[in-house]
Design a protein around this motif. Structure first.
Motif, PDB file in Angstrom:
ATOM      1  N   THR A 178       0.861  -1.180   0.000  1.00 55.06           N
ATOM      2  CA  THR A 178       0.000   0.000   0.000  1.00 55.06           C
ATOM      3  C   THR A 178       0.902   1.236   0.000  1.00 55.06           C
ATOM      4  O   THR A 178       2.045   1.180   0.465  1.00 55.06           O
ATOM      5  N   GLU A 182      -0.890   9.693   3.673  1.00 59.25           N
ATOM      6  CA  GLU A 182      -2.055   9.973   4.515  1.00 59.25           C
ATOM      7  C   GLU A 182      -2.508   8.763   5.318  1.00 59.25           C
ATOM      8  O   GLU A 182      -3.444   8.862   6.107  1.00 59.25           O
ATOM      9  N   LEU A 183      -1.860   7.621   5.139  1.00 60.85           N
ATOM     10  CA  LEU A 183      -2.409   6.381   5.695  1.00 60.85           C
ATOM     11  C   LEU A 183      -1.805   6.017   7.042  1.00 60.85           C
ATOM     12  O   LEU A 183      -0.603   6.164   7.259  1.00 60.85           O
ATOM     13  N   ILE A 195      -6.092   9.092   7.111  1.00 63.80           N
ATOM     14  CA  ILE A 195      -7.145   8.063   7.092  1.00 63.80           C
ATOM     15  C   ILE A 195      -6.500   6.722   7.392  1.00 63.80           C
ATOM     16  O   ILE A 195      -5.293   6.560   7.257  1.00 63.80           O
ATOM     17  N   TYR A 196      -7.352   5.781   7.776  1.00 67.35           N
ATOM     18  CA  TYR A 196      -6.816   4.449   8.080  1.00 67.35           C
ATOM     19  C   TYR A 196      -6.576   3.655   6.802  1.00 67.35           C
ATOM     20  O   TYR A 196      -7.283   3.822   5.801  1.00 67.35           O
ATOM     21  N   SER A 198      -7.232   0.852   4.876  1.00 68.20           N
ATOM     22  CA  SER A 198      -8.197  -0.249   4.785  1.00 68.20           C
ATOM     23  C   SER A 198      -7.816  -1.237   3.694  1.00 68.20           C
ATOM     24  O   SER A 198      -8.198  -2.403   3.745  1.00 68.20           O
ATOM     25  N   ASN A 199      -7.055  -0.789   2.703  1.00 69.82           N
ATOM     26  CA  ASN A 199      -6.718  -1.703   1.600  1.00 69.82           C
ATOM     27  C   ASN A 199      -5.855  -2.874   2.057  1.00 69.82           C
ATOM     28  O   ASN A 199      -6.002  -3.985   1.546  1.00 69.82           O
ATOM     29  N   GLY A 244      -2.658   2.132  -4.826  1.00 66.95           N
ATOM     30  CA  GLY A 244      -2.480   3.583  -4.738  1.00 66.95           C
ATOM     31  C   GLY A 244      -1.238   4.014  -5.493  1.00 66.95           C
ATOM     32  O   GLY A 244      -0.359   3.197  -5.837  1.00 66.95           O
ATOM     33  N   GLY A 294      -5.970   3.494  -5.524  1.00 64.04           N
ATOM     34  CA  GLY A 294      -5.970   3.485  -4.064  1.00 64.04           C
ATOM     35  C   GLY A 294      -7.342   3.473  -3.418  1.00 64.04           C
ATOM     36  O   GLY A 294      -7.503   2.960  -2.308  1.00 64.04           O
ATOM     37  N   ASN A 295      -8.328   4.026  -4.081  1.00 66.71           N
ATOM     38  CA  ASN A 295      -9.651   4.031  -3.462  1.00 66.71           C
ATOM     39  C   ASN A 295     -10.083   2.600  -3.189  1.00 66.71           C
ATOM     40  O   ASN A 295     -10.010   1.743  -4.076  1.00 66.71           O
ATOM     41  N   PRO A 296     -10.534   2.332  -1.959  1.00 67.70           N
ATOM     42  CA  PRO A 296     -10.788   0.934  -1.591  1.00 67.70           C
ATOM     43  C   PRO A 296     -11.754   0.196  -2.519  1.00 67.70           C
ATOM     44  O   PRO A 296     -11.506  -0.974  -2.842  1.00 67.70           O
TER      45      PRO A 296
END
Ligand code: AMP
Ligand code: MG
Length: 396
Positions: A178, A182-183, A195-196, A198-199, A244, A294-296
């Motif tokens: 990943t 921002e993760l 943000i968390y 999640s991926n 991502g 990257g968007n889940p």
């Protein structure tokens, strides 16, 4: 931009079943056989009784018949090599070898025993309550074919033949990488703007569900760190799945970093929604590389459409590369749906008894709707569907 089916075709072109390993039956559940298995022994291996009772000659065993009871008993688990003579009965138990000369077994419930004589209440036919040698499987018979999945019952069948190991295709190792400044990993505090991730757990679980072994690492949007992380992933894994950083943003370094590491980009961008910036490449050492948006939801959809079939083929499953891909089903729309765009749109849906409806917000970051969904609905470009009309989907 590639069409979806062309993209899948080009990926599968580079994929053939992985190396063959022999594993004990305990590790073989749901794996695919890499070669056919032939029966080694007759099963049952000898004629035996299916009841607790008395071995007899059927021609003498009519209702009311009286037979002399032989003193020796034939239990299960060893063959005493007994012979039954005319006018005799031999006490026998379930699974015990049938004495020579006997051709049937009278159930003990149908017999009265007194003073070394049994009296039959019921007669028996030849073969009654007898399990014949080879009655289930004969030595030399094909038991399982190449490509068949090892279910619990099939593992039982192999065990019944005395077979302890089977040849299957090794599970591929999939490294998920990943990316993004921002993760934050779940469990850590979330600062403003973060943000968390999640991926990472989602894709690891999807890899496991597809039958491969998944591991995950993360790289921030820094070319040095990304190169280091990707280089380790390429060295370790059969497949590398980067999530991502494959778009056209200023901090999307994945494409150029992969190129620097020797990965040849086979294609970038597929005509599909969500998931357009999907990338497929190959390292000269044979590692296949997938770049997911990257968007889940986009990551999940592109994994399902393009990565899961690769894992399935590596494991030895048949994968049809039809226009809409493997596993496509048809249902009836329970509500109106439309795709005004020029790309096939995979909407998150809920299918119940063949009726298909939409699941929540249809945006590519909206993971709640995805979490409620049990299917992806495929709408072709410009397709609109009225309630009651057919619609195609695949289960997720
Ligand atoms: P990117 O493809 O890197 O431009 O990311 C697209 C969007 O997906 C951005 O809003 C990211 O914050 C988000 N995103 C990227 N990676 C992840 C991840 N591992 N988990 C959750 N969201 C992510
Ligand atoms: Mg990013």
């Amino acid at each position: 931009m590639l069409e979806e089916s062309e993209a899948r075709h080009r990926i599968l072109e580079w994929t053939s079943p992985g190396s063959v390993i022999w594993v004990p039956l305990e590790l073989a559940l749901d794996q695919v056989l890499s070669q056919e298995i032939v029966g080694l022994i007759d099963s049952p291996p000898f004629d035996n009784s299916s009841m607790d009772g008395y071995a007899v000659r059927a021609s003498e065993a009519f209702a009311g018949a009286r037979l002399r009871l032989v003193e020796t008993v034939q239990p299960a688990g060893g063959d005493l090599g007994l012979t039954l003579d005319a006018g005799e009965a031999i006490r026998i138990f379930t699974g015990a070898p049938l004495p020579t000369g006997a051709d049937a077994v009278v159930m003990q419930e149908d017999v009265e025993v007194a003073g070394g004589i049994i009296t039959l209440h019921e007669g028996v036919e030849p073969g009654e309550n007898v399990r014949r040698r080879g009655g289930d499987v004969c030595a030399g018979q094909i038991l399982l074919r190449r490509g068949e999945v090892l279910t619990p019952a099939r593992l039982g069948l192999l065990a019944s033949q005395g077979i302890p190991e089977v040849p299957i295709h090794a599970r591929p190792l999939v490294q998920i990488v990943t990316t993004g400044d921002e993760l934050v990993e779940p469990g850590a505090p979330l600062l403003p703007g973060e943000i968390y991730n999640s991926n990472s757990p989602m894709l690891q679980a999807a890899v496991a569900r597809a039958g491969a072994i998944g591991a995950a690492s993360h790289a921030i949007d820094n070319p040095e760190i990304l190169r280091e992380t990707l280089s380790r992933a390429l060295a370790a894994a059969d497949l590398v799945v980067v999530a991502g950083g494959v778009s056209v943003g200023e901090r999307d370094y994945v494409k150029e970093t992969l190129t620097e590491l020797g990965v040849e980009t086979e294609f970038w961008r597929v005509r599909v929604k969500p998931g357009k910036p999907f990338l497929f490449g190959r390292h000269p050492d044979g590692t296949l590389v997938f770049g997911l948006p990257g968007n889940p939801v986009s990551a999940f959809v592109t994994f399902t459409l393009f990565v899961a079939p690769v894992i399935h083929r590596l494991l030895g499953h048949e994968v049809e590369a039809g226009p809409a891909g493997p596993g496509t089903l048809s249902g009836i729309a329970a509500e109106a749906m439309a795709n005004p765009g020029d790309r096939p749109h995979y909407l998150r849906g809920i299918v119940e008894n063949g009726r298909v409806r939409l699941s929540g917000t249809q945006q590519s970051h909206a993971i709640y709707g995805l979490s409620r969904a049990n299917c992806l609905i495929r709408l072709a470009p410009d397709q609109s569907v009225a309630p009651g009309e057919p619609v195609i989907y695949r289960l997720i």
